[in-house]
Enzyme design. Structure first.
Site, mmCIF file in Angstrom:
data_model
loop_
_atom_site.group_PDB
_atom_site.id
_atom_site.type_symbol
_atom_site.label_atom_id
_atom_site.label_comp_id
_atom_site.label_asym_id
_atom_site.label_seq_id
_atom_site.Cartn_x
_atom_site.Cartn_y
_atom_site.Cartn_z
ATOM 1 N N SER A 16 -3.832 0.942 2.672
ATOM 2 C CA SER A 16 -3.763 -0.798 3.282
ATOM 3 C C SER A 16 -3.819 -0.158 3.779
ATOM 4 C CB SER A 16 -2.586 -0.870 2.514
ATOM 5 O OG SER A 16 -1.808 -2.222 3.315
ATOM 6 N N TYR A 22 6.902 -0.319 3.848
ATOM 7 C CA TYR A 22 5.555 -0.347 3.026
ATOM 8 C C TYR A 22 4.550 0.260 4.069
ATOM 9 C CZ TYR A 22 1.361 -3.097 0.573
ATOM 10 O OH TYR A 22 0.778 -2.253 -0.059
#
Ligand SMILES: NC(=O)c1ccc[n+]([C@@H]2O[C@H](COP(=O)([O-])OP(=O)(O)OC[C@H]3O[C@@H](n4cnc5c(N)ncnc54)[C@H](O)[C@@H]3O)[C@@H](O)[C@H]2O)c1
Length: 266
Positions: free
Chosen positions: A144, A157
């Site tokens: 990401s 995350y």
């Protein structure tokens, strides 16, 4: 000639979002697919139907990537059913749970994020590489932009998505002599259920009572260089396809960013 001709790929998180798009795009270019998700449900069946509609074979498998033994058993069974060795492994499954300042994150939320987004990728590589061909292959890990820069309120995350970069760099060293390449992909905002939901809209627009998709889109667009709020899953699948195919045959240990300029905006 199709770009994945003769290929066989394992894709995790294949029941929806980007995972389904990767399966279809790779199949369109000639790959047979092992499509894995949490359960043998209608969503995973829909992915399999879409792959088969391209003319390629698809075997479905169910396991939680955080459970290494269950994952290995599921992948072993599916690859046997497919009847061929894998040429690529796409570690795509991921979760994004309740955000908040780092010191407020629930320990269970922290643990689940690391278990799925980091340890689950390690498990996926373990299970998949055991079935790769002697002729080499490609491991693609979906990280990401949160694996490149900080996302305040998402340390659970971001830590995991940074972590897979270290894992990929290490794997690239360990697997290079076998001609297995390992690279990470770093998408910005992508139009999948992971972000297209009311909870995410509320997080993006803390000043609004009932923020809409349009409100969230305006916030996300303001973070990008290109004039879009988010990209389509298929845009990421095209990058995954490039890394899975021989077109990238001398790329390993690298990080490919597809983010509409999110990480470069000043
Ligand atoms: N959507 C975004 O904006 C975005 C941006 C950057 C990176 N990513 C990453 O891309 C990947 C795909 O995300 P998405 O947007 O398609 O998400 P999604 O939530 O739309 O789909 C994720 C899929 O993974 C499956 N899954 C979740 N946990 C699993 C587990 N423990 N074991 C097996 N399968 C599991 C889900 O059932 C689902 O089918 C994830 O790694 C995510 O972190 C997403």
């Amino acid at each position: 000639m199709a770009r994945m001709a003769g290929g066989a790929v394992l894709v995790t998180g294949a029941g929806g979002g980007m995972g389904r798009a990767h399966c279809i795009r790779l199949a369109e270019e000639g790959a047979d697919v092992v499509a894995l998700d949490l359960a043998h449900d209608a969503a995973l069946a829909a992915t399999a139907d879409a792959v088969r509609a391209t003319g390629r074979a698809c075997v479905t498998a169910a396991a939680d990537v955080s459970d290494g033994d269950a994952l290995r058993t599921a992948v072993d069974g599916a690859v046997t059913a497919l009847g061929r060795r894998l040429t690529a492994v796409i570690a795509n499954a991921g979760v994004y749970d309740t955000p908040g300042p780092s010191w407020t994150i629930d320990p269970a939320v922290w643990a689940r994020s690391l278990d799925v987004n980091l340890t689950g990728v390690w498990h996926t590589v373990q299970a998949g590489v055991a079935h790769m061909t002697d002729a080499g292959g490609s491991v693609v890990i979906v990280s990401s932009t949160a694996g490149i820069k900080a996302i305040p309120t998402a340390s659970h995350y971001s830590a995991a998505k940074h972590g897979v970069v270290g894992l990929a760099r290490t794997l690239a060293n360990e697997l290079g002599a076998r001609s297995i390449r390992v690279n990470t992909v770093h998408p910005g905002s992508v139009a999948t259920p992971m972000i297209l939901n009311e909870r995410t809209f509320a997080n993006l627009c803390p000043g609004l009572d009932d923020p809409t998709e349009a409100d969230a889109a305006a916030v996300l667009a303001s973070r990008n260089l290109l004039p879009v709020a988010w990209i389509a899953p298929e845009d990421v699948s095209n990058v995954v396809l490039f890394l899975a195919s021989d077109e990238s045959r001398y790329m390993t240990g690298s990080q490919l960013v597809i983010d509409a300029g999110l990480t470069q905006k000043v």
